[in-house]
Design an enzyme around this catalytic site. Sequence first.
Site, PDB file in Angstrom:
ATOM      1  CG  ASN A 119     -21.894 -10.298  48.448  1.00  0.00           C
ATOM      2  OD1 ASN A 119     -21.706  -9.100  48.225  1.00  0.00           O
ATOM      3  ND2 ASN A 119     -21.064 -11.041  49.177  1.00  0.00           N
ATOM      4  CD1 TRP A 120     -24.693  -8.188  42.496  1.00  0.00           C
ATOM      5  CD2 TRP A 120     -24.522  -6.123  41.657  1.00  0.00           C
ATOM      6  NE1 TRP A 120     -25.632  -8.055  41.508  1.00  0.00           N
ATOM      7  CE2 TRP A 120     -25.545  -6.799  40.975  1.00  0.00           C
ATOM      8  CE3 TRP A 120     -24.242  -4.804  41.309  1.00  0.00           C
ATOM      9  CZ2 TRP A 120     -26.284  -6.212  39.950  1.00  0.00           C
ATOM     10  CZ3 TRP A 120     -24.988  -4.212  40.294  1.00  0.00           C
ATOM     11  CH2 TRP A 120     -25.992  -4.911  39.622  1.00  0.00           C
ATOM     12  CE  LYS A 121     -18.492 -12.485  46.874  1.00  0.00           C
ATOM     13  NZ  LYS A 121     -17.624 -13.646  46.926  1.00  0.00           N
ATOM     14  CG  HIS A 181     -18.572 -12.421  52.673  1.00  0.00           C
ATOM     15  ND1 HIS A 181     -17.366 -12.834  52.137  1.00  0.00           N
ATOM     16  CD2 HIS A 181     -19.528 -12.893  51.845  1.00  0.00           C
ATOM     17  CE1 HIS A 181     -17.593 -13.522  51.038  1.00  0.00           C
ATOM     18  NE2 HIS A 181     -18.904 -13.576  50.830  1.00  0.00           N
ATOM     19  CD  GLU A 234     -15.208 -12.351  49.204  1.00  0.00           C
ATOM     20  OE1 GLU A 234     -15.873 -11.314  49.061  1.00  0.00           O
ATOM     21  OE2 GLU A 234     -15.351 -13.360  48.473  1.00  0.00           O
ATOM     22  CD  GLU A 288     -21.147 -16.847  51.296  1.00  0.00           C
ATOM     23  OE1 GLU A 288     -21.850 -16.728  50.276  1.00  0.00           O
ATOM     24  OE2 GLU A 288     -20.243 -16.047  51.582  1.00  0.00           O
ATOM     25  N   GLY A 295     -16.255 -18.503  44.744  1.00  0.00           N
ATOM     26  CA  GLY A 295     -15.586 -17.999  43.547  1.00  0.00           C
ATOM     27  C   GLY A 295     -14.696 -19.018  42.865  1.00  0.00           C
ATOM     28  CB  SER A 330     -19.432 -22.188  43.164  1.00  0.00           C
ATOM     29  OG  SER A 330     -18.119 -21.650  43.268  1.00  0.00           O
ATOM     30  N   GLY A 356     -22.755 -14.888  44.703  1.00  0.00           N
ATOM     31  CA  GLY A 356     -21.774 -13.904  44.280  1.00  0.00           C
ATOM     32  C   GLY A 356     -21.792 -13.740  42.765  1.00  0.00           C
ATOM     33  N   GLY A 357     -20.836 -14.381  42.100  1.00  0.00           N
ATOM     34  CA  GLY A 357     -20.629 -14.188  40.662  1.00  0.00           C
ATOM     35  C   GLY A 357     -21.893 -14.297  39.819  1.00  0.00           C
TER      36      GLY A 357
HETATM   37  P1  13P Z   1     -19.658 -16.977  44.460  1.00  0.00           P
HETATM   38  O1  13P Z   1     -21.112 -17.252  44.223  1.00  0.00           O
HETATM   39  O2  13P Z   1     -19.047 -16.084  43.421  1.00  0.00           O
HETATM   40  O3  13P Z   1     -18.884 -18.233  44.719  1.00  0.00           O
HETATM   41  O4  13P Z   1     -19.564 -16.106  45.823  1.00  0.00           O
HETATM   42  C1  13P Z   1     -20.203 -16.578  46.951  1.00  0.00           C
HETATM   43  C2  13P Z   1     -20.186 -15.506  47.963  1.00  0.00           C
HETATM   44  O5  13P Z   1     -19.160 -15.227  48.561  1.00  0.00           O
HETATM   45  C3  13P Z   1     -21.447 -14.777  48.197  1.00  0.00           C
HETATM   46  O6  13P Z   1     -21.355 -14.004  49.345  1.00  0.00           O
END
Ligand code: 13P
Length: 250
Positions: free
Chosen positions: A8-10, A93, A95, A162, A168, A207, A228-229
């Site tokens: 997930n590159w957001k 998600h 977010e 999650e 993050g 994470s 994510g990251g």
């Molecule tokens: P991180 O891996 O950056 O913690 O993000 C997780 C996430 O929200 C994936 O959708």
Amino acid sequence: MSAVVIANWKMHGSGSALSAFANQWQALSDQPLPNVDVVLCPPGVYAQRAQQLLPQLALGAQDCAPEAEGAYTGDISAPMLADLGCSWVIVGHSERRQGHGETDALVAQKARAAANAGLTAVVCVGESLEQRQGGSQEQVVSAQLQGSLQGLAAGEFVVAYEPIWAIGTGHTATPEQANSMHEHIRQTLVQLLGSRGSDIALLYGGSVKPDNAGELFACPNIDGALVGGASLMADSFYAIAKAASESGRT
Ligand code: 13P
């Protein structure tokens, strides 16, 4: 069931970052990774380019509209995503639940729209830090599942757990915390859907990094990851996908 690992590159990336990722991925993946579905969800504007550069990865989106078409300025529908070549879409998600006020009912509509278009919905759930500290994490997640899976059948979705406090932050859930919640999710899915609830892939997100992926995937109830990251760099995302491939799922 195969493992599933989703990037997930957001709202990160650019055309040049995508090209660099693709070049590095080609160099790393001289052989296909068995027993894992690897999915890339870049920002929607880069989806077509991602598909051209990385045809060996499945393509996903980070959200979809609850309606199939109409006067909804700025929205992208699930049939449009399918038309583009997407086979997966993330819905609910945290977010979007937090930043865009998305309710369980809306998430369920989006997931239904995704399934109607032939996409697999990645339905996200997870508790806040306050909820975990108050001990209500299992009730919170059960309620999210009940509300967000309304009208869905087994085979139309996977679940991503999650915990918001792990996203993050670098504070990943311990394998025990994640596995225990996944066990609870599994029981809830069986209550909601009967025995077919046992066949639904449960992904962990928050994470996930190359150095903790192996111990997470060794847990019996963790079937993959939503990353994510660490998915922004081909080498770290490849290492996570490889760990999933080697986790013994078939
Ligand atoms: P991180 O891996 O950056 O913690 O993000 C997780 C996430 O929200 C994936 O959708």
